[in-house]
Design a protein around this motif. Structure first.
Motif, short mmCIF file in Angstrom:
data_model
loop_
_atom_site.label_atom_id
_atom_site.label_comp_id
_atom_site.label_asym_id
_atom_site.label_seq_id
_atom_site.Cartn_x
_atom_site.Cartn_y
_atom_site.Cartn_z
N GLY A 63 0.82 -1.21 0.00
CA GLY A 63 0.00 0.00 0.00
C GLY A 63 0.85 1.25 0.00
O GLY A 63 2.09 1.20 0.10
N GLY A 64 0.19 2.41 -0.15
CA GLY A 64 0.93 3.66 -0.14
C GLY A 64 0.14 4.78 -0.77
O GLY A 64 -1.07 4.66 -0.98
N LEU A 65 0.84 5.86 -1.06
CA LEU A 65 0.25 7.04 -1.67
C LEU A 65 0.58 7.05 -3.16
O LEU A 65 1.75 6.88 -3.54
N SER B 116 -0.53 3.24 -10.39
CA SER B 116 -0.69 1.80 -10.13
C SER B 116 -0.04 1.42 -8.81
O SER B 116 0.94 2.05 -8.38
N LEU B 117 -0.59 0.39 -8.21
CA LEU B 117 -0.01 -0.24 -7.03
C LEU B 117 -0.25 -1.74 -7.13
O LEU B 117 -1.24 -2.17 -7.73
N GLN C 282 -2.99 0.59 3.95
CA GLN C 282 -3.64 1.82 3.49
C GLN C 282 -3.25 2.12 2.04
O GLN C 282 -2.06 2.09 1.69
N VAL C 283 -4.25 2.43 1.24
CA VAL C 283 -4.05 2.91 -0.13
C VAL C 283 -4.68 4.29 -0.22
O VAL C 283 -5.87 4.45 0.06
N THR C 284 -3.89 5.27 -0.60
CA THR C 284 -4.38 6.64 -0.74
C THR C 284 -4.09 7.12 -2.15
O THR C 284 -2.93 7.08 -2.60
N ALA D 71 -8.73 3.73 0.54
CA ALA D 71 -9.32 2.90 1.59
C ALA D 71 -8.22 2.08 2.25
O ALA D 71 -7.08 2.04 1.77
N VAL D 72 -8.59 1.42 3.33
CA VAL D 72 -7.73 0.37 3.88
C VAL D 72 -8.12 -0.93 3.19
O VAL D 72 -9.31 -1.28 3.15
N TYR D 73 -7.14 -1.60 2.64
CA TYR D 73 -7.38 -2.84 1.91
C TYR D 73 -7.00 -4.03 2.79
O TYR D 73 -5.89 -4.07 3.35
#
Length: 117
Positions: A9-11, A17-18, A112-114, A91-93
């Motif tokens: 996760g991250g910003l 893409s993530l 967390q994904v922002t 959101a939190v994944y």
């Protein structure tokens, strides 16, 4: 002891893409349906994508064509490739392992994904 450990996760900026990963231990990974869920602030947790032991996949309408779930049974790991990210994907994944035979669910701690500029 069951452990599901998410990472990745991250910003990220809109359109970026993530790739999320979830490493599982303490379960017979290959027989579990694995899934990714997410929870945004003030909203209920929702299913994003699932993949069965046989490799069948299911996606939320909001992520179809942008997200891809996959699994590697040799590494006890499930992945979520997220492309074309939008601010509403913030959101939190959570990683989920579901054993159909017993109805047992196990959850990871979340990542967390922002998505923001």
């Amino acid at each position: 002891q069951v452990q599901l450990v998410e990472s990745g996760g991250g910003l990220v900026q809109p359109g970026g893409s993530l790739r999320l990963s979830c490493a599982a231990s303490g379960i017979i990974f290959s027989i579990n349906t694995m899934g990714w869920y997410r929870q945004a602030p003030g909203k209920q947790r929702e299913s994003v994508a699932t993949i069965t032991s046989g490799g069948s996949t299911n996606y939320a309408d909001s992520v179809k064509g942008r997200f891809t779930i996959s699994r590697d049974n040799t590494k006890n790991t499930v992945y979520l490739q997220m492309n074309g990210l939008k601010p509403e994907d913030t959101a939190v994944y959570y990683c989920n392992a579901y054993r159909p035979l017993t109805g047992t669910h196990n959850w990871g701690q979340g990542t967390q994904v922002t998505v923001s500029s």
